[in-house]
Each structure stands twice: as structure tokens, then as C-alpha cells.
Design a protein around this motif. Structure first.
Motif, PDB file in Angstrom:
ATOM      1  N   VAL A 123       0.881  -1.169   0.000  1.00 41.03           N
ATOM      2  CA  VAL A 123       0.000   0.000   0.000  1.00 41.03           C
ATOM      3  C   VAL A 123       0.915   1.214   0.000  1.00 41.03           C
ATOM      4  O   VAL A 123       1.821   1.311   0.844  1.00 41.03           O
ATOM      5  N   GLY A 124       0.704   2.100  -0.922  1.00 39.29           N
ATOM      6  CA  GLY A 124       1.592   3.262  -1.014  1.00 39.29           C
ATOM      7  C   GLY A 124       0.920   4.449  -1.646  1.00 39.29           C
ATOM      8  O   GLY A 124      -0.203   4.371  -2.157  1.00 39.29           O
ATOM      9  N   ARG A 125       1.627   5.583  -1.597  1.00 39.24           N
ATOM     10  CA  ARG A 125       1.142   6.835  -2.183  1.00 39.24           C
ATOM     11  C   ARG A 125       1.698   6.999  -3.599  1.00 39.24           C
ATOM     12  O   ARG A 125       2.882   6.741  -3.846  1.00 39.24           O
ATOM     13  N   VAL A 126       0.852   7.475  -4.485  1.00 39.68           N
ATOM     14  CA  VAL A 126       1.274   7.733  -5.864  1.00 39.68           C
ATOM     15  C   VAL A 126       2.131   8.993  -5.898  1.00 39.68           C
ATOM     16  O   VAL A 126       1.659  10.094  -5.569  1.00 39.68           O
ATOM     17  N   VAL A 168       6.920  -0.194 -17.397  1.00 34.49           N
ATOM     18  CA  VAL A 168       6.773   0.305 -16.028  1.00 34.49           C
ATOM     19  C   VAL A 168       5.655   1.347 -15.983  1.00 34.49           C
ATOM     20  O   VAL A 168       5.488   2.140 -16.921  1.00 34.49           O
ATOM     21  N   ARG A 169       4.892   1.332 -14.894  1.00 31.13           N
ATOM     22  CA  ARG A 169       3.862   2.373 -14.698  1.00 31.13           C
ATOM     23  C   ARG A 169       4.515   3.753 -14.613  1.00 31.13           C
ATOM     24  O   ARG A 169       5.672   3.888 -14.228  1.00 31.13           O
ATOM     25  N   GLY A 170       3.725   4.799 -14.936  1.00 32.25           N
ATOM     26  CA  GLY A 170       4.278   6.136 -15.113  1.00 32.25           C
ATOM     27  C   GLY A 170       4.519   6.949 -13.857  1.00 32.25           C
ATOM     28  O   GLY A 170       4.761   8.150 -13.945  1.00 32.25           O
ATOM     29  N   ALA A 171       4.447   6.353 -12.687  1.00 32.62           N
ATOM     30  CA  ALA A 171       4.770   7.023 -11.423  1.00 32.62           C
ATOM     31  C   ALA A 171       5.274   5.950 -10.474  1.00 32.62           C
ATOM     32  O   ALA A 171       5.226   4.748 -10.788  1.00 32.62           O
ATOM     33  N   TYR A 172       5.786   6.359  -9.328  1.00 35.72           N
ATOM     34  CA  TYR A 172       6.233   5.358  -8.358  1.00 35.72           C
ATOM     35  C   TYR A 172       5.432   5.485  -7.073  1.00 35.72           C
ATOM     36  O   TYR A 172       4.681   6.446  -6.885  1.00 35.72           O
ATOM     37  N   LEU A 173       5.567   4.496  -6.190  1.00 36.41           N
ATOM     38  CA  LEU A 173       4.804   4.458  -4.947  1.00 36.41           C
ATOM     39  C   LEU A 173       5.731   4.674  -3.757  1.00 36.41           C
ATOM     40  O   LEU A 173       6.786   4.037  -3.667  1.00 36.41           O
ATOM     41  N   LEU A 174       5.306   5.554  -2.850  1.00 38.25           N
ATOM     42  CA  LEU A 174       5.964   5.680  -1.554  1.00 38.25           C
ATOM     43  C   LEU A 174       5.289   4.691  -0.606  1.00 38.25           C
ATOM     44  O   LEU A 174       4.096   4.816  -0.318  1.00 38.25           O
ATOM     45  N   LEU A 175       6.049   3.718  -0.124  1.00 41.74           N
ATOM     46  CA  LEU A 175       5.468   2.630   0.649  1.00 41.74           C
ATOM     47  C   LEU A 175       4.913   3.111   1.983  1.00 41.74           C
ATOM     48  O   LEU A 175       5.597   3.781   2.751  1.00 41.74           O
ATOM     49  N   ASP A 176       3.647   2.746   2.251  1.00 44.20           N
ATOM     50  CA  ASP A 176       3.027   2.956   3.556  1.00 44.20           C
ATOM     51  C   ASP A 176       2.981   1.653   4.354  1.00 44.20           C
ATOM     52  O   ASP A 176       3.322   1.617   5.531  1.00 44.20           O
ATOM     53  N   GLU A 177       2.534   0.593   3.698  1.00 44.45           N
ATOM     54  CA  GLU A 177       2.378  -0.704   4.355  1.00 44.45           C
ATOM     55  C   GLU A 177       2.812  -1.799   3.386  1.00 44.45           C
ATOM     56  O   GLU A 177       2.761  -1.622   2.169  1.00 44.45           O
ATOM     57  N   GLN A 178       3.212  -2.918   3.961  1.00 49.57           N
ATOM     58  CA  GLN A 178       3.637  -4.043   3.133  1.00 49.57           C
ATOM     59  C   GLN A 178       3.317  -5.351   3.842  1.00 49.57           C
ATOM     60  O   GLN A 178       3.460  -5.457   5.055  1.00 49.57           O
ATOM     61  N   THR A 179       2.880  -6.353   3.058  1.00 50.04           N
ATOM     62  CA  THR A 179       2.638  -7.704   3.564  1.00 50.04           C
ATOM     63  C   THR A 179       3.399  -8.688   2.667  1.00 50.04           C
ATOM     64  O   THR A 179       3.117  -8.755   1.461  1.00 50.04           O
ATOM     65  N   PRO A 180       4.407  -9.411   3.221  1.00 48.52           N
ATOM     66  CA  PRO A 180       4.874  -9.399   4.617  1.00 48.52           C
ATOM     67  C   PRO A 180       5.492  -8.067   5.010  1.00 48.52           C
ATOM     68  O   PRO A 180       5.873  -7.276   4.149  1.00 48.52           O
ATOM     69  N   ALA A 181       5.580  -7.857   6.329  1.00 48.67           N
ATOM     70  CA  ALA A 181       6.000  -6.562   6.856  1.00 48.67           C
ATOM     71  C   ALA A 181       7.403  -6.189   6.379  1.00 48.67           C
ATOM     72  O   ALA A 181       8.263  -7.054   6.178  1.00 48.67           O
ATOM     73  N   ALA A 182       7.606  -4.879   6.198  1.00 49.06           N
ATOM     74  CA  ALA A 182       8.908  -4.368   5.779  1.00 49.06           C
ATOM     75  C   ALA A 182       9.913  -4.466   6.916  1.00 49.06           C
ATOM     76  O   ALA A 182       9.549  -4.478   8.093  1.00 49.06           O
ATOM     77  N   ASP A 183      11.180  -4.547   6.567  1.00 47.92           N
ATOM     78  CA  ASP A 183      12.257  -4.573   7.561  1.00 47.92           C
ATOM     79  C   ASP A 183      12.247  -3.270   8.352  1.00 47.92           C
ATOM     80  O   ASP A 183      12.123  -2.184   7.768  1.00 47.92           O
ATOM     81  N   PRO A 184      12.373  -3.311   9.680  1.00 43.50           N
ATOM     82  CA  PRO A 184      12.331  -2.076  10.479  1.00 43.50           C
ATOM     83  C   PRO A 184      13.499  -1.131  10.229  1.00 43.50           C
ATOM     84  O   PRO A 184      13.468   0.021  10.679  1.00 43.50           O
ATOM     85  N   THR A 185      14.521  -1.592   9.516  1.00 41.73           N
ATOM     86  CA  THR A 185      15.619  -0.678   9.172  1.00 41.73           C
ATOM     87  C   THR A 185      15.138   0.464   8.297  1.00 41.73           C
ATOM     88  O   THR A 185      15.648   1.585   8.371  1.00 41.73           O
ATOM     89  N   PHE A 186      14.143   0.180   7.465  1.00 41.51           N
ATOM     90  CA  PHE A 186      13.627   1.222   6.574  1.00 41.51           C
ATOM     91  C   PHE A 186      12.852   2.265   7.373  1.00 41.51           C
ATOM     92  O   PHE A 186      12.093   1.941   8.285  1.00 41.51           O
ATOM     93  N   ARG A 187      13.049   3.512   7.009  1.00 40.50           N
ATOM     94  CA  ARG A 187      12.262   4.598   7.572  1.00 40.50           C
ATOM     95  C   ARG A 187      11.366   5.148   6.475  1.00 40.50           C
ATOM     96  O   ARG A 187      11.812   5.380   5.344  1.00 40.50           O
ATOM     97  N   ALA A 188      10.111   5.350   6.821  1.00 40.81           N
ATOM     98  CA  ALA A 188       9.161   5.863   5.833  1.00 40.81           C
ATOM     99  C   ALA A 188       9.602   7.240   5.333  1.00 40.81           C
ATOM    100  O   ALA A 188      10.055   8.080   6.108  1.00 40.81           O
ATOM    101  N   VAL A 189       9.485   7.450   4.044  1.00 40.67           N
ATOM    102  CA  VAL A 189       9.836   8.744   3.450  1.00 40.67           C
ATOM    103  C   VAL A 189       8.659   9.687   3.651  1.00 40.67           C
ATOM    104  O   VAL A 189       7.556   9.425   3.164  1.00 40.67           O
ATOM    105  N   PRO A 190       8.854  10.777   4.402  1.00 41.64           N
ATOM    106  CA  PRO A 190       7.719  11.678   4.668  1.00 41.64           C
ATOM    107  C   PRO A 190       7.328  12.455   3.414  1.00 41.64           C
ATOM    108  O   PRO A 190       8.141  12.709   2.528  1.00 41.64           O
ATOM    109  N   ILE A 191       6.072  12.824   3.376  1.00 42.47           N
ATOM    110  CA  ILE A 191       5.561  13.666   2.284  1.00 42.47           C
ATOM    111  C   ILE A 191       5.400  15.073   2.838  1.00 42.47           C
ATOM    112  O   ILE A 191       4.535  15.313   3.691  1.00 42.47           O
TER     113      ILE A 191
END
Length: 272
Positions: free
Chosen positions: A153-156, A190-213
Motif C-alpha cells: 500500500v503506497g502513495r502515488v 513500467v507504470r508512469g509514477a512510483y509508490l511511496l510505501l506505507d504498508e507491506q505484507t509481509p511486513a517491511a524490515d524495520p531498518t527502513f524509515r518511511a519517506v515523509p511527504i
């Protein structure tokens, strides 16, 4: 008293003042347009944070070209909206986006293609990680990428402009997430935009920090609107002040009065 305003010199001053004021009003109107445009972006960002995710296909059209091509850019109304997609990460074409800042730390964003069931892919920004010890450009240790089916689940996020892509030891690197440019390095459309990840299944590694908008600074533009309009008014007031002063000088209203000779005045009062 004000006939001098019809002389060529003062008519020229008037034309200059009116032209300057008109330009300032236009600049204020342009800043007002920028204010409204940035306000709309902020409203879309806020709405995207509240909305339930929709299928990727509802926001990003599938590319129609072959491998190495990008699909159409998203419509403005769907940028920053939340979408969901399911596919498999292509670990062989992971992209490191260097020189990215989160909370004053400079590091890398990790971009990974998510290959969908239809054979196309969407680039997913899985988050920010710090560089390896040795400096801001030291290649980081990227956490393991999930294998098998992944749902995100991510932001366009619209494509960024001006990117160049390098390969260092077989690893793709860039400073700007230029989707069409990155697509040329990939073996699928490839689709014409990218996604900023909000949620992932299976869960993302906690090393990653969400990129703020970050919200756009629309109030700065609103301040510029009033600044330019006030300058326009001050320009016309300045012309009027200069004209009034010239008129008073010509009429002698501001000349100092003749000094009074007190010694020549007759004595008054009754002698003692």
C-alpha cells in the motif's frame, strides 16, 4: 496648480508609475495562482492520508509499450492518493537513490520494481536507510527483499525530472527518481509514477524509515501576493506625493516666511 502634470516630464513619470504598478499587480496575481495550486496539492496530500487504498489500476494506467518503456503520468487528481498492488519484487533490478534526506540525515532511498501479474511493474520506494560507515555516499547494507508474493500500500508519487542512472558493480544508482529514465534499464514496461510505501505484507524490515511527504509552503506565496500588491499601491502613492510636493513648491507654499524685525515694532504697554 497641477497643470505641470500635463508636461512631457510628468506624463512620463505617470506612465512609468502606472507600468510599474501594473507589473506588480500581475506578479501578485501570478503568486495568487501559485498559492491556489499549492493549496490543492496540500489538500490532496491530506486527503490521501485519510482515504482507503484503491487498486493500482484505478490510479495508474498500464503502459502500452514494450520493455524499457514507461506508461502515462498520473492525472493530478490521483497524485498522493493511496493505492494497493500485489506482485513480486525484482531483486535483480533494485535501485539505490543516493543523496536523500530524512530528518536531516543524508542517506539512500531503496527503489524496487514490483512485477505485477500482467507482466508490467511499478517502482516501489520501500523507504530510507542510512549509508554504511564512511560517509554519506558509502553504499548501504540493504535489508533483504521479501521473496514470493508481496502486497503493498503506497502513495502515488509523480516522476521526478532530470535523473541520470549509473551502474556501479551491476547496481543501479541515481539521484532523482526519473521513472521514464529508469524504465530504460528494466526488462519490462513500467507504470508512469512510483509508490511511496506505507504498508507491506509481509511486513517491511524495520531498518527502513518511511519517506515523509512534505506539504508545499503555500503561505509563502500568499505573503508574496500582498507584498506585490502593496508595492503597487505604494508606487502610485509615491507618484501622488511627488506631484503634490512639486505643486506646493511651484505655489511657494513651502517657502520659509520672511523674518520679523522685532526692533522695528512699536512699543506697547503703559510706561511706569
Amino acid at each position: 496648480m497641477y497643470r505641470f502634470l500635463l508636461t512631457p516630464r510628468w506624463l512620463g513619470y505617470l506612465a512609468l508609475a502606472l507600468a510599474a504598478a501594473a507589473v506588480m499587480v500581475l506578479l501578485g496575481n501570478w503568486q495568487l495562482h501559485r498559492y491556489h495550486a499549492r493549496t490543492e496539492v496540500n489538500e490532496r496530500i491530506d486527503a490521501g492520508a485519510r482515504m482507503a487504498p484503491v487498486p493500482l489500476a484505478d490510479a495508474l494506467a498500464a503502459p502500452t509499450g514494450g520493455p524499457g518503456t514507461a506508461g502515462p503520468a498520473p492525472a493530478e487528481k490521483v497524485t498522493w492518493s493511496r493505492v494497493t498492488a500485489t506482485g513480486r519484487y525484482d531483486t535483480g533490478n533494485l535501485v539505490l537513490v543516493r543523496g536523500r534526506t530524512v530528518d536531516d540525515g543524508v542517506g539512500f532511498e531503496v527503489l524496487t520494481p514490483l512485477v505485477l501479474a500482467d507482466g508490467t511493474a511499478v517502482l516501489v520506494d520501500r523507504g530510507w536507510i542510512p549509508p554504511a560507515p564512511g560517509g554519506a555516499v558509502a553504499r548501504p547494507d540493504v535489508p533483504a527483499t521479501p521473496t514470493g508474493e508481496v502486497t503493498v500500500v503506497g502513495r502515488v508519487h509523480p516522476s521526478e525530472d532530470g535523473g541520470t542512472v549509473d551502474r556501479r558493480d551491476g547496481q543501479l544508482e541515481t539521484r532523482r527518481i526519473d521513472v521514464p529514465r529508469l524504465a530504460r534499464e528494466l526488462p519490462y514496461p513500467v507504470r508512469g509514477a512510483y509508490l511511496l510505501l506505507d504498508e507491506q505484507t509481509p511486513a517491511a524490515d524495520p531498518t527502513f524509515r518511511a519517506v515523509p511527504i512534505g506539504h508545499t509552503n503555500n503561505w509563502q506565496n500568499f505573503g508574496y501576493v500582498w507584498q506585490w500588491w502593496i508595492f503597487a499601491v505604494m508606487t502610485l502613492i509615491g507618484y501622488g506625493w511627488a506631484a503634490r510636493r512639486e505643486a506646493r513648491d511651484r505655489a511657494g507654499l513651502d517657502r520659509p516666511g520672511q523674518p520679523v524685525d522685532r526692533a522695528a515694532e512699536p512699543a506697547t504697554g503703559t510706561p511706569a
